[in-house]
Design a protein around this motif. Sequence first.
Motif, PDB file in Angstrom:
ATOM      1  N   PHE A 131       0.837  -1.208   0.000  1.00  0.00           N
ATOM      2  CA  PHE A 131       0.000   0.000   0.000  1.00  0.00           C
ATOM      3  C   PHE A 131       0.874   1.262   0.000  1.00  0.00           C
ATOM      4  O   PHE A 131       0.645   2.190  -0.776  1.00  0.00           O
ATOM      5  CB  PHE A 131      -0.919  -0.026   1.224  1.00  0.00           C
ATOM      6  CG  PHE A 131      -1.662   1.261   1.455  1.00  0.00           C
ATOM      7  CD1 PHE A 131      -2.707   1.625   0.619  1.00  0.00           C
ATOM      8  CD2 PHE A 131      -1.320   2.102   2.503  1.00  0.00           C
ATOM      9  CE1 PHE A 131      -3.393   2.818   0.814  1.00  0.00           C
ATOM     10  CE2 PHE A 131      -2.002   3.288   2.704  1.00  0.00           C
ATOM     11  CZ  PHE A 131      -3.043   3.645   1.867  1.00  0.00           C
TER      12      PHE A 131
ATOM     13  N   PHE B 161       1.215   4.051  -2.812  1.00  0.00           N
ATOM     14  CA  PHE B 161       0.872   5.411  -2.400  1.00  0.00           C
ATOM     15  C   PHE B 161       1.948   6.410  -2.828  1.00  0.00           C
ATOM     16  O   PHE B 161       1.652   7.466  -3.363  1.00  0.00           O
ATOM     17  CB  PHE B 161       0.726   5.420  -0.877  1.00  0.00           C
ATOM     18  CG  PHE B 161      -0.107   6.546  -0.339  1.00  0.00           C
ATOM     19  CD1 PHE B 161      -1.478   6.553  -0.513  1.00  0.00           C
ATOM     20  CD2 PHE B 161       0.480   7.586   0.348  1.00  0.00           C
ATOM     21  CE1 PHE B 161      -2.250   7.584  -0.007  1.00  0.00           C
ATOM     22  CE2 PHE B 161      -0.286   8.621   0.861  1.00  0.00           C
ATOM     23  CZ  PHE B 161      -1.656   8.613   0.679  1.00  0.00           C
ATOM     24  N   PHE B 162       3.213   6.059  -2.598  1.00  0.00           N
ATOM     25  CA  PHE B 162       4.290   7.026  -2.846  1.00  0.00           C
ATOM     26  C   PHE B 162       4.999   6.837  -4.189  1.00  0.00           C
ATOM     27  O   PHE B 162       5.552   7.788  -4.727  1.00  0.00           O
ATOM     28  CB  PHE B 162       5.335   6.976  -1.722  1.00  0.00           C
ATOM     29  CG  PHE B 162       4.814   7.541  -0.433  1.00  0.00           C
ATOM     30  CD1 PHE B 162       4.526   8.883  -0.324  1.00  0.00           C
ATOM     31  CD2 PHE B 162       4.587   6.736   0.660  1.00  0.00           C
ATOM     32  CE1 PHE B 162       4.025   9.424   0.842  1.00  0.00           C
ATOM     33  CE2 PHE B 162       4.080   7.252   1.844  1.00  0.00           C
ATOM     34  CZ  PHE B 162       3.796   8.598   1.925  1.00  0.00           C
TER      35      PHE B 162
ATOM     36  N   VAL C  98       6.769  14.614   1.214  1.00  0.00           N
ATOM     37  CA  VAL C  98       5.549  13.810   0.992  1.00  0.00           C
ATOM     38  C   VAL C  98       4.556  14.587   0.126  1.00  0.00           C
ATOM     39  O   VAL C  98       4.009  14.071  -0.855  1.00  0.00           O
ATOM     40  CB  VAL C  98       4.888  13.426   2.346  1.00  0.00           C
ATOM     41  CG1 VAL C  98       3.501  12.854   2.144  1.00  0.00           C
ATOM     42  CG2 VAL C  98       5.758  12.423   3.086  1.00  0.00           C
TER      43      VAL C  98
ATOM     44  N   PHE D 177       3.352  13.458  -3.593  1.00  0.00           N
ATOM     45  CA  PHE D 177       1.920  13.217  -3.688  1.00  0.00           C
ATOM     46  C   PHE D 177       1.263  14.223  -4.650  1.00  0.00           C
ATOM     47  O   PHE D 177       0.483  13.857  -5.537  1.00  0.00           O
ATOM     48  CB  PHE D 177       1.369  13.386  -2.268  1.00  0.00           C
ATOM     49  CG  PHE D 177       0.081  12.704  -2.010  1.00  0.00           C
ATOM     50  CD1 PHE D 177      -0.177  11.440  -2.502  1.00  0.00           C
ATOM     51  CD2 PHE D 177      -0.892  13.320  -1.242  1.00  0.00           C
ATOM     52  CE1 PHE D 177      -1.377  10.813  -2.238  1.00  0.00           C
ATOM     53  CE2 PHE D 177      -2.093  12.707  -0.968  1.00  0.00           C
ATOM     54  CZ  PHE D 177      -2.330  11.460  -1.473  1.00  0.00           C
TER      55      PHE D 177
ATOM     56  N   LEU E 158      -9.512   3.681   2.153  1.00  0.00           N
ATOM     57  CA  LEU E 158      -8.412   4.064   1.262  1.00  0.00           C
ATOM     58  C   LEU E 158      -8.492   5.534   0.845  1.00  0.00           C
ATOM     59  O   LEU E 158      -7.489   6.238   0.827  1.00  0.00           O
ATOM     60  CB  LEU E 158      -8.369   3.155   0.026  1.00  0.00           C
ATOM     61  CG  LEU E 158      -7.990   1.695   0.314  1.00  0.00           C
ATOM     62  CD1 LEU E 158      -8.008   0.871  -0.949  1.00  0.00           C
ATOM     63  CD2 LEU E 158      -6.616   1.607   0.967  1.00  0.00           C
TER      64      LEU E 158
ATOM     65  N   VAL F 173      -7.657   7.631   3.957  1.00  0.00           N
ATOM     66  CA  VAL F 173      -6.231   7.728   4.310  1.00  0.00           C
ATOM     67  C   VAL F 173      -5.611   8.947   3.612  1.00  0.00           C
ATOM     68  O   VAL F 173      -4.819   9.684   4.205  1.00  0.00           O
ATOM     69  CB  VAL F 173      -5.480   6.425   3.921  1.00  0.00           C
ATOM     70  CG1 VAL F 173      -3.975   6.644   3.939  1.00  0.00           C
ATOM     71  CG2 VAL F 173      -5.830   5.311   4.899  1.00  0.00           C
ATOM     72  N   GLU F 174      -6.030   9.172   2.371  1.00  0.00           N
ATOM     73  CA  GLU F 174      -5.486  10.327   1.644  1.00  0.00           C
ATOM     74  C   GLU F 174      -5.917  11.631   2.319  1.00  0.00           C
ATOM     75  O   GLU F 174      -5.146  12.589   2.402  1.00  0.00           O
ATOM     76  CB  GLU F 174      -5.933  10.284   0.185  1.00  0.00           C
ATOM     77  CG  GLU F 174      -5.385   9.059  -0.534  1.00  0.00           C
ATOM     78  CD  GLU F 174      -5.473   9.154  -2.045  1.00  0.00           C
ATOM     79  OE1 GLU F 174      -5.357  10.252  -2.588  1.00  0.00           O
ATOM     80  OE2 GLU F 174      -5.653   8.095  -2.680  1.00  0.00           O
TER      81      GLU F 174
ATOM     82  N   VAL G 101      -3.813  11.952   5.505  1.00  0.00           N
ATOM     83  CA  VAL G 101      -2.438  12.379   5.189  1.00  0.00           C
ATOM     84  C   VAL G 101      -2.423  13.875   4.878  1.00  0.00           C
ATOM     85  O   VAL G 101      -1.572  14.626   5.375  1.00  0.00           O
ATOM     86  CB  VAL G 101      -1.868  11.570   3.989  1.00  0.00           C
ATOM     87  CG1 VAL G 101      -0.579  12.192   3.467  1.00  0.00           C
ATOM     88  CG2 VAL G 101      -1.612  10.129   4.414  1.00  0.00           C
TER      89      VAL G 101
END
Lengths: 89, 250
Positions: free
Chosen positions: A28, A32-33, B80, B84, B138, B141-142, B145
């Motif tokens: 995951f 994600f990254f 990050v 992202f 899911l 989670v974004e 973050v």
Amino acid sequence: MGSCVVTDAARAVCGGGVMKFVRGFGKFLFEFFVGDTPELFVLGVAVLTIASALLHYLNARALVIALLPLMVFGGVLGSVLLERRRKSR
Amino acid sequence: MSALSTSGVIALFVTVFLASAVEMVEALTIVVAVGATKGWRSAFEGVAVALLALAALVAVFGPALSRIPMSSLRIVVGTVLLIFGMQWWRKAILRSIGLKAKHDEDAIYAEMVEELQQSPASTRDAAAFMMAFKGVFLEGVEVVVTVITLGSSAHRLGVAATAAGTAVVLVAIVGLIVARQLSNVPENAMKMVVGIMMVAYGTFWIGEGIGLRWPGKDLALLAFTLIYGFLTWVVVLSLTPRERSVAVAS
């Protein structure tokens, strides 16, 4: 995790479950990254490293101010052009 | 390190709000598909468990982040956000120039309904529960973050959480009213704005984290957003195939 030490069978089930969870979580995080754009991940790390090195070893503040956003935009543009080339093949 | 100015707070609110709204639209599409096909009980149970799991994530990582020194936090958060944000930005550009299919909520809805209809109906449906749980978790989670990274590095966790909460409530209300017309949400435009703003924040925090003082302080955030936005417009205009750009213009 107390139930994991009761029997060998339970240990196997719990151990398998933990490994599955760790593997799943790792996958995951990778998605994600990194996902399908590893170049952007590398770019993010490279931007940080280059900017930090220029600032601390050369004290090139003005250069970092100009270069940081340029590297970011250049990287995204490069990734877009790369995808465009892939699709046109 | 000074707190954000008013313009910085507004920018933070807008970024978190848009990012959360986009993720919520995606989650809501899944929940509505599950609820309408398999009944709302399993869908709501999946949503409830996912929300509990997300709350646990915030409870674990939120306080932990406050113990990290600010410069280190800004380097990590900046990197990050940069990675992202660049992913969102790139995808939005590719969609704008026609190299990637647009996110079609109607198509996703139809696909999910078809998948769910293949399993037998019952009051408690494990497949429906898992689908609703995964969808909300899911996408959530974004949101988590975004809230934690942007909020904690700007010392405005409350503003970020409020923005996310507002987006969640608004999308839920709009979702209840329009139900299956989520495809009308201009998702690519929202993703483009959020991607650009995340990258602007990422650039800003990385600079601050390594000890750089940006000219104009917080105004540098606005400058990055405008510069990246202008450059995106130029790229989209020059990379869009001619016949398509004529059709778009007309």
